[in-house]
Design a protein around this motif. Sequence first.
Motif, PDB file in Angstrom:
ATOM      1  N   ILE A  33      15.264  51.508  33.571  1.00 29.16           N
ATOM      2  CA  ILE A  33      16.011  50.930  32.722  1.00 29.16           C
ATOM      3  C   ILE A  33      16.959  52.210  32.863  1.00 29.16           C
ATOM      4  CG2 ILE A  33      14.725  49.383  31.448  1.00 29.16           C
ATOM      5  CD1 ILE A  33      14.299  51.859  29.367  1.00 29.16           C
ATOM      6  N   GLY A  34      17.399  52.958  33.669  1.00 28.00           N
ATOM      7  CA  GLY A  34      18.403  53.923  33.932  1.00 28.00           C
ATOM      8  C   GLY A  34      17.762  55.233  33.869  1.00 28.00           C
ATOM      9  N   ASN A  35      18.707  56.386  34.000  1.00 28.65           N
ATOM     10  CA  ASN A  35      18.032  57.684  33.895  1.00 28.65           C
ATOM     11  C   ASN A  35      18.286  58.088  32.182  1.00 28.65           C
ATOM     12  OD1 ASN A  35      17.943  60.395  33.843  1.00 28.65           O
ATOM     13  ND2 ASN A  35      19.643  60.863  35.062  1.00 28.65           N
ATOM     14  N   THR A  36      16.930  58.274  31.938  1.00 27.15           N
ATOM     15  CA  THR A  36      16.797  58.366  30.288  1.00 27.15           C
ATOM     16  C   THR A  36      16.347  59.931  30.155  1.00 27.15           C
ATOM     17  OG1 THR A  36      14.497  57.664  30.660  1.00 27.15           O
ATOM     18  CG2 THR A  36      16.116  56.120  30.117  1.00 27.15           C
ATOM     19  N   GLU A  37      16.625  60.950  31.066  1.00 28.61           N
ATOM     20  CA  GLU A  37      16.332  62.238  31.074  1.00 28.61           C
ATOM     21  C   GLU A  37      16.880  62.833  29.833  1.00 28.61           C
ATOM     22  OE1 GLU A  37      16.159  65.914  33.896  1.00 28.61           O
ATOM     23  OE2 GLU A  37      16.490  64.079  34.815  1.00 28.61           O
ATOM     24  N   GLU A  38      18.046  62.536  29.548  1.00 24.55           N
ATOM     25  CA  GLU A  38      18.681  63.496  28.434  1.00 24.55           C
ATOM     26  C   GLU A  38      18.129  62.709  27.064  1.00 24.55           C
ATOM     27  OE1 GLU A  38      23.008  63.604  28.306  1.00 24.55           O
ATOM     28  OE2 GLU A  38      22.742  64.859  26.489  1.00 24.55           O
ATOM     29  N   PHE A  39      17.949  61.418  27.162  1.00 22.33           N
ATOM     30  CA  PHE A  39      17.484  60.805  25.798  1.00 22.33           C
ATOM     31  C   PHE A  39      16.190  61.187  25.328  1.00 22.33           C
ATOM     32  CE2 PHE A  39      17.673  56.066  23.916  1.00 22.33           C
ATOM     33  CZ  PHE A  39      16.739  56.795  22.961  1.00 22.33           C
ATOM     34  N   LEU A  40      15.346  61.408  26.336  1.00 24.03           N
ATOM     35  CA  LEU A  40      13.949  61.792  26.206  1.00 24.03           C
ATOM     36  C   LEU A  40      14.099  63.564  25.752  1.00 24.03           C
ATOM     37  CD1 LEU A  40      12.078  60.289  29.174  1.00 24.03           C
ATOM     38  CD2 LEU A  40      11.913  59.738  26.755  1.00 24.03           C
ATOM     39  N   SER A  41      14.968  64.111  26.184  1.00 22.02           N
ATOM     40  CA  SER A  41      14.863  65.495  25.911  1.00 22.02           C
ATOM     41  C   SER A  41      15.141  65.908  24.546  1.00 22.02           C
ATOM     42  CB  SER A  41      16.071  66.278  26.759  1.00 22.02           C
ATOM     43  OG  SER A  41      17.204  66.049  26.249  1.00 22.02           O
ATOM     44  N   TYR A  42      15.868  64.928  23.815  1.00 26.77           N
ATOM     45  CA  TYR A  42      15.920  64.905  22.182  1.00 26.77           C
ATOM     46  C   TYR A  42      14.992  64.366  21.514  1.00 26.77           C
ATOM     47  CZ  TYR A  42      20.610  65.664  23.943  1.00 26.77           C
ATOM     48  OH  TYR A  42      22.114  66.302  24.617  1.00 26.77           O
ATOM     49  N   LEU A  43      14.018  63.611  22.242  1.00 26.51           N
ATOM     50  CA  LEU A  43      13.014  62.860  21.355  1.00 26.51           C
ATOM     51  C   LEU A  43      11.494  63.843  21.014  1.00 26.51           C
ATOM     52  CD1 LEU A  43      12.492  59.419  22.867  1.00 26.51           C
ATOM     53  CD2 LEU A  43      13.797  60.077  20.681  1.00 26.51           C
ATOM     54  N   PRO A  96       7.707  65.993  23.986  1.00 32.88           N
ATOM     55  CA  PRO A  96       7.724  66.998  24.658  1.00 32.88           C
ATOM     56  C   PRO A  96       6.391  67.385  25.287  1.00 32.88           C
ATOM     57  CG  PRO A  96       8.850  67.151  22.455  1.00 32.88           C
ATOM     58  CD  PRO A  96       8.045  65.876  22.591  1.00 32.88           C
ATOM     59  N   ALA A  97       5.522  67.155  24.715  1.00 34.47           N
ATOM     60  CA  ALA A  97       3.948  67.392  25.188  1.00 34.47           C
ATOM     61  C   ALA A  97       3.659  66.623  26.574  1.00 34.47           C
ATOM     62  CB  ALA A  97       2.945  67.275  24.421  1.00 34.47           C
ATOM     63  N   SER A  98       4.286  65.405  26.421  1.00 38.81           N
ATOM     64  CA  SER A  98       3.934  64.714  27.887  1.00 38.81           C
ATOM     65  C   SER A  98       4.986  65.138  28.874  1.00 38.81           C
ATOM     66  CB  SER A  98       4.347  63.071  27.461  1.00 38.81           C
ATOM     67  OG  SER A  98       3.665  62.767  26.220  1.00 38.81           O
ATOM     68  N   LEU A  99       5.937  65.376  28.514  1.00 39.32           N
ATOM     69  CA  LEU A  99       7.122  65.888  29.640  1.00 39.32           C
ATOM     70  C   LEU A  99       6.373  67.148  30.310  1.00 39.32           C
ATOM     71  CD1 LEU A  99      10.383  64.992  28.353  1.00 39.32           C
ATOM     72  CD2 LEU A  99       9.221  63.577  29.768  1.00 39.32           C
ATOM     73  N   GLN A 100       5.946  68.044  29.339  1.00 35.71           N
ATOM     74  CA  GLN A 100       5.704  69.085  29.836  1.00 35.71           C
ATOM     75  C   GLN A 100       4.308  69.268  30.697  1.00 35.71           C
ATOM     76  OE1 GLN A 100       4.470  72.128  26.592  1.00 35.71           O
ATOM     77  NE2 GLN A 100       4.490  73.699  27.866  1.00 35.71           N
ATOM     78  N   LYS A 101       3.376  68.300  30.280  1.00 36.16           N
ATOM     79  CA  LYS A 101       2.114  68.046  30.871  1.00 36.16           C
ATOM     80  C   LYS A 101       2.211  67.298  32.087  1.00 36.16           C
ATOM     81  CE  LYS A 101      -2.200  68.351  29.113  1.00 36.16           C
ATOM     82  NZ  LYS A 101      -3.175  67.951  28.251  1.00 36.16           N
ATOM     83  N   GLY A 102       3.067  66.202  32.098  1.00 35.89           N
ATOM     84  CA  GLY A 102       3.265  65.454  33.166  1.00 35.89           C
ATOM     85  C   GLY A 102       2.336  64.301  33.078  1.00 35.89           C
TER      86      GLY A 102
END
Length: 179
Positions: A116-126, A157-163
Amino acid sequence: MNYATIKNCDIANGPGVRVSLFVSGCTHRCPGCFNEVAWDFNYGEPFTQDTIDYLLQLLRPDYIQGITLLGGEPFEPQNQEAVVELLRQVKKTYPKKSVWAFSGYLFEKDILSGRIGNTEEFLSYLDVLVDGPFIEAKKNLSLRFRGSENQRLIDVPASLQKGETVLWQDWQGERKEMK
Ligand code: SF4
């Protein structure tokens, strides 16, 4: 983007007292949806810089713990740009306030995959994402911050960090404090 409602003192959609923004537009059309009027992308009022300024003002008091985005669907591709601009300004002004979002999309399959598009910046704030559609057959009124058992509270944040997907655990601590 249009928005349907703003709540200045919401205690149902995340921890503490929060400001909530209900955006307009949702393509999931879950049977039993709590906010059917907001499926229409043209419903409500246009979301402008004045709306962002108003939200920033509502977020100012110390007792406001953060902002919650729901809808409608904040992750609809046509809503993402306006939502990301809001979050940019919220995080710049109040870096310690938490950000929660509710989405009918799935974290791994739809959001992380780029479907659904590049959500990287959106996720960085969540801080927390409540994901998945509302499923009437799995409705459970005793669940906190979600309507049906398939929906997950994801620690972003934990999900992005752990992959890998990490569920949000804090509310168990909160329960202990409440005893
Ligand atoms: S995702 Fe949310 S707003 Fe959209 S139809 Fe489902 S319950 Fe309603």
